[in-house]
Design a protein around this motif. Structure first.
Motif, PDB file in Angstrom:
ATOM      1  N   ILE A   1      29.983  85.661  84.344  1.00 46.62           N
ATOM      2  CA  ILE A   1      30.866  84.530  84.169  1.00 46.62           C
ATOM      3  C   ILE A   1      32.122  85.186  84.333  1.00 46.62           C
ATOM      4  CG2 ILE A   1      31.845  82.536  82.729  1.00 46.62           C
ATOM      5  CD1 ILE A   1      29.129  82.050  81.423  1.00 46.62           C
TER       6      ILE A   1
ATOM      7  N   CYS B   1      30.811  79.239  87.278  1.00 46.21           N
ATOM      8  CA  CYS B   1      31.319  79.083  86.185  1.00 46.21           C
ATOM      9  C   CYS B   1      32.174  79.995  85.852  1.00 46.21           C
ATOM     10  CB  CYS B   1      30.090  79.219  85.068  1.00 46.21           C
ATOM     11  SG  CYS B   1      28.705  78.047  85.076  1.00 46.21           S
ATOM     12  N   THR B   2      33.399  79.621  85.129  1.00 48.21           N
ATOM     13  CA  THR B   2      34.421  80.541  84.833  1.00 48.21           C
ATOM     14  C   THR B   2      35.049  80.383  83.542  1.00 48.21           C
ATOM     15  OG1 THR B   2      36.085  79.134  85.822  1.00 48.21           O
ATOM     16  CG2 THR B   2      35.073  80.990  87.472  1.00 48.21           C
TER      17      THR B   2
END
Length: 159
Positions: free
Chosen positions: A70, A99-100
């Motif tokens: 991530i 996704c971050t």
């Protein structure tokens, strides 16, 4: 190259064309839903580029290991809750969207500061940990309790 993470129907790990860098993408998830639970493969006293800070002097290598993919963004869509040990969606995330998370939300001082290339209009430029953020940035983001505690200590010392 897409790699399905065995046993986890909500995420995929993508390997970029360079064959080295990876990203974690959602299959689809709604705001406030738990993307994944996590734990520690190993606990360290000092950070490195693969750890997530979970306490004042506690840094973990993530379990499951694929969660380390991530990446950072100054406009994150997930939050690492280090109290509940859950990764939570900050907003609806579409299938295939990367996704971050905002690295300073868990990191007081990072092992390796870097120039951010997230491309967000809210990009902060240099990412070095919560200790290095200005007041405006501190108001825009959510932080874990160990970071909030350090920020409160810093304010008390300045008073």
């Amino acid at each position: 190259m897409e790699i399905r993470v065995a046993g986890d129907a909500r995420i995929d790990v993508l390997r970029n064309d360079d064959g080295y860098s990876r990203a974690l993408v959602a299959v689809a998830i709604g705001k406030d839903e738990v993307l994944a639970q996590f734990g520690a493969r190993e606990t360290l006293a000092t950070p490195n580029y693969l750890t997530v800070q979970t306490g004042p002097e506690t840094h973990i290598l993530l379990a499951p290991e694929h969660l380390q993919y991530i990446n950072h963004s100054c406009e994150p869509n997930v939050f690492f809750d280090t109290t509940r040990m859950e990764i939570i969606a900050l907003r609806d995330i579409a299938a295939g969207e990367e996704c971050t998370f905002f690295y300073p939300s868990t990191e007081w001082t990072m092992d390796r500061a870097f120039d951010c290339l997230c491309g967000s209009s809210a990009c902060l430029g240099r990412i070095a940990g919560a200790d290095m953020l200005d007041a405006d940035a501190l108001e825009r983001y959510a932080f874990n309790q160990h970071i909030l505690d350090r920020l409160a200590e810093r304010l008390a010392e300045a008073a």
